[in-house]
Design a protein around this motif. Sequence first.
Motif, PDB file in Angstrom:
ATOM      1  N   ALA A 127       0.835  -1.213   0.000  1.00 21.23           N
ATOM      2  CA  ALA A 127       0.000   0.000   0.000  1.00 21.23           C
ATOM      3  C   ALA A 127       0.867   1.259   0.000  1.00 21.23           C
ATOM      4  O   ALA A 127       0.543   2.259  -0.655  1.00 21.23           O
ATOM      5  CB  ALA A 127      -0.926  -0.001   1.218  1.00 21.23           C
ATOM      6  N   PHE A 128       1.976   1.202   0.719  1.00 19.75           N
ATOM      7  CA  PHE A 128       2.891   2.344   0.782  1.00 19.75           C
ATOM      8  C   PHE A 128       3.419   2.642  -0.625  1.00 19.75           C
ATOM      9  O   PHE A 128       3.405   3.781  -1.108  1.00 19.75           O
ATOM     10  CB  PHE A 128       4.037   2.012   1.744  1.00 19.75           C
ATOM     11  N   GLN A 129       3.852   1.573  -1.285  1.00 19.89           N
ATOM     12  CA  GLN A 129       4.397   1.750  -2.630  1.00 19.89           C
ATOM     13  C   GLN A 129       3.315   2.207  -3.623  1.00 19.89           C
ATOM     14  O   GLN A 129       3.570   3.042  -4.482  1.00 19.89           O
ATOM     15  CB  GLN A 129       5.011   0.442  -3.086  1.00 19.89           C
ATOM     16  N   TYR A 130       2.122   1.667  -3.437  1.00 16.10           N
ATOM     17  CA  TYR A 130       1.036   2.049  -4.342  1.00 16.10           C
ATOM     18  C   TYR A 130       0.653   3.525  -4.140  1.00 16.10           C
ATOM     19  O   TYR A 130       0.447   4.261  -5.113  1.00 16.10           O
ATOM     20  CB  TYR A 130      -0.184   1.153  -4.094  1.00 16.10           C
ATOM     21  N   ALA A 131       0.616   3.957  -2.894  1.00 16.19           N
ATOM     22  CA  ALA A 131       0.253   5.359  -2.612  1.00 16.19           C
ATOM     23  C   ALA A 131       1.274   6.317  -3.235  1.00 16.19           C
ATOM     24  O   ALA A 131       0.938   7.440  -3.599  1.00 16.19           O
ATOM     25  CB  ALA A 131       0.162   5.581  -1.099  1.00 16.19           C
ATOM     26  N   GLU A 194      19.638   0.249 -14.583  1.00 19.84           N
ATOM     27  CA  GLU A 194      20.415   1.208 -15.378  1.00 19.84           C
ATOM     28  C   GLU A 194      19.944   1.242 -16.830  1.00 19.84           C
ATOM     29  O   GLU A 194      19.948   2.289 -17.461  1.00 19.84           O
ATOM     30  CB  GLU A 194      21.895   0.851 -15.325  1.00 19.84           C
ATOM     31  N   ALA A 195      19.545   0.078 -17.323  1.00 20.50           N
ATOM     32  CA  ALA A 195      19.113   0.002 -18.725  1.00 20.50           C
ATOM     33  C   ALA A 195      17.655   0.458 -18.879  1.00 20.50           C
ATOM     34  O   ALA A 195      17.126   0.440 -20.001  1.00 20.50           O
ATOM     35  CB  ALA A 195      19.280  -1.428 -19.228  1.00 20.50           C
ATOM     36  N   GLY A 196      17.027   0.839 -17.797  1.00 15.75           N
ATOM     37  CA  GLY A 196      15.643   1.312 -17.868  1.00 15.75           C
ATOM     38  C   GLY A 196      14.638   0.198 -18.117  1.00 15.75           C
ATOM     39  O   GLY A 196      13.529   0.445 -18.589  1.00 15.75           O
ATOM     40  N   LEU A 197      15.003  -1.037 -17.796  1.00 16.96           N
ATOM     41  CA  LEU A 197      14.104  -2.162 -18.049  1.00 16.96           C
ATOM     42  C   LEU A 197      13.066  -2.341 -16.932  1.00 16.96           C
ATOM     43  O   LEU A 197      12.104  -3.070 -17.098  1.00 16.96           O
ATOM     44  CB  LEU A 197      14.913  -3.462 -18.199  1.00 16.96           C
ATOM     45  N   LEU A 198      13.317  -1.681 -15.808  1.00 14.57           N
ATOM     46  CA  LEU A 198      12.360  -1.729 -14.706  1.00 14.57           C
ATOM     47  C   LEU A 198      12.099  -0.298 -14.248  1.00 14.57           C
ATOM     48  O   LEU A 198      13.028   0.517 -14.205  1.00 14.57           O
ATOM     49  CB  LEU A 198      12.932  -2.546 -13.539  1.00 14.57           C
ATOM     50  N   PRO A 199      10.845   0.041 -13.903  1.00 12.30           N
ATOM     51  CA  PRO A 199      10.561   1.433 -13.527  1.00 12.30           C
ATOM     52  C   PRO A 199      11.161   1.812 -12.175  1.00 12.30           C
ATOM     53  O   PRO A 199      11.234   0.989 -11.264  1.00 12.30           O
ATOM     54  CB  PRO A 199       9.029   1.464 -13.450  1.00 12.30           C
ATOM     55  N   LEU A 200      11.598   3.051 -12.101  1.00 15.89           N
ATOM     56  CA  LEU A 200      12.134   3.590 -10.856  1.00 15.89           C
ATOM     57  C   LEU A 200      10.964   4.070 -10.016  1.00 15.89           C
ATOM     58  O   LEU A 200      10.116   4.829 -10.488  1.00 15.89           O
ATOM     59  CB  LEU A 200      13.055   4.763 -11.207  1.00 15.89           C
ATOM     60  N   ARG A 201      10.904   3.614  -8.790  1.00 18.17           N
ATOM     61  CA  ARG A 201       9.791   3.952  -7.894  1.00 18.17           C
ATOM     62  C   ARG A 201      10.325   4.662  -6.661  1.00 18.17           C
ATOM     63  O   ARG A 201      11.519   4.586  -6.365  1.00 18.17           O
ATOM     64  CB  ARG A 201       9.103   2.668  -7.405  1.00 18.17           C
ATOM     65  N   ALA A 202       9.396   5.286  -5.919  1.00 27.45           N
ATOM     66  CA  ALA A 202       9.760   5.752  -4.582  1.00 27.45           C
ATOM     67  C   ALA A 202       9.642   4.532  -3.685  1.00 27.45           C
ATOM     68  O   ALA A 202       8.544   4.049  -3.432  1.00 27.45           O
ATOM     69  CB  ALA A 202       8.815   6.844  -4.125  1.00 27.45           C
ATOM     70  N   THR A 203      10.768   3.998  -3.264  1.00 25.41           N
ATOM     71  CA  THR A 203      10.740   2.761  -2.471  1.00 25.41           C
ATOM     72  C   THR A 203      11.203   3.022  -1.039  1.00 25.41           C
ATOM     73  O   THR A 203      11.905   3.992  -0.763  1.00 25.41           O
ATOM     74  CB  THR A 203      11.629   1.679  -3.116  1.00 25.41           C
ATOM     75  N   SER A 280      -0.302  -1.623  -9.195  1.00 22.13           N
ATOM     76  CA  SER A 280       0.387  -0.876 -10.253  1.00 22.13           C
ATOM     77  C   SER A 280       1.673  -1.560 -10.722  1.00 22.13           C
ATOM     78  O   SER A 280       2.306  -1.103 -11.674  1.00 22.13           O
ATOM     79  CB  SER A 280       0.720   0.536  -9.749  1.00 22.13           C
ATOM     80  N   LEU A 281       2.076  -2.659 -10.081  1.00 18.98           N
ATOM     81  CA  LEU A 281       3.313  -3.332 -10.507  1.00 18.98           C
ATOM     82  C   LEU A 281       3.154  -3.890 -11.919  1.00 18.98           C
ATOM     83  O   LEU A 281       2.139  -4.510 -12.234  1.00 18.98           O
ATOM     84  CB  LEU A 281       3.647  -4.467  -9.538  1.00 18.98           C
TER      85      LEU A 281
END
Length: 354
Positions: A127-131, A194-203, A280-281
Amino acid sequence: MIDAIFHFPTDGTPKDCVQIKSGHINHTYLITTDTGVRYILQWINQFVFPHVDKLMHNMSAISEYLRAQGEGSSAMIRYIDTLDGQSYYNDGQGGAWRIYRFVDNSICLQHPETTEDFCECGRAFGAFQYALRDFPVGQLEETIVDFHNTVDRYRQLREAVRENRASRLDEVGEEIAFLLEREERACQLHRMREAGLLPLRATHNDTKINNVLFHDVTRKAICVIDLDTVMPGLSAFDFGDAIRFGASTAAEDEPDLRKVRLDLELYRAFAHGFCEQCPSLTEEELRALPLGAFTMCLECGMRFLTDYLNGDVYFAVDRPKQNLDRARTQFKLVQEIERCWDSLTSIIREETGV
Ligand code: GN1
Ligand code: MG
């Protein structure tokens, strides 16, 4: 009584002070005033967090964002400003202090007592990550640069080996070989980032179960705490770090490695809660979750080992070889993950359809 507390406005006069022994970096105290109000007072370790202002900037950016989203978003504790309006108190002797009100009816678990506890922990971090899914990550300061940069963690290990400051190198040949054999796979997520294959999130980046407050009666999660390492990162890191700590059958510093196993039911419970609350993952992110568990166990073990070689300067220890024991439990978990790999991927598939 610790003097720092008198620099904050409190309801009543501080009377009792008890140190809470959890966490390896900051020091935490429970303060009770003569009117029975409780506060959490924390001393921030400035060797680890040299820029306290950056850290407090992140806290307020996140809490304002979550508050603006209103109901349904992840709850957060509120820090109390000092009497002269600062977000933390600088004691002039290298100490930075902050306080928040103790959350009534909250408890902190060092281990899940049931699988439901761990599922609930997954819900809280999901939920934290989703918010924060649309939070502009560029606004976050990097409170510890290269925190989950596994490539750089290998560099730090090699430096520690070269310098051998505490003359402990002879003891750990096997552990170093273990890490070197797995270097490529351990760095895979970092390279994908680094290659942008996974989205950068606020983790969150420190998703141990003891960083969730639970309600003492309902056992529901109230909020997540310890936001000092909230930074741009990968969802697989948050997932993996939670598994590393909470799905192990033993304590992080257990000397008897026969007791250290990965509990697949706990793994499933966390995955269930986390993915349910974080819809959203992306498919790529879901597929990367087991690798997140592998990476976090290996990287954390490598950090403990590096600190052991450096003479225990980063993680607090209360007995000799504690950091070595911590490193070894993490490497045992890495072996467990390798052994159960097919189950780990099929559990994610069963839970999410990916
Ligand atoms: C540290 O202090 P604590 O327990 O919240 C560390 C984490 C590690 C963890 C291992 C800033 O967290 O990265 O995973 O120990 N925090 C920092 O238990 O390095
Ligand atoms: Mg913590």
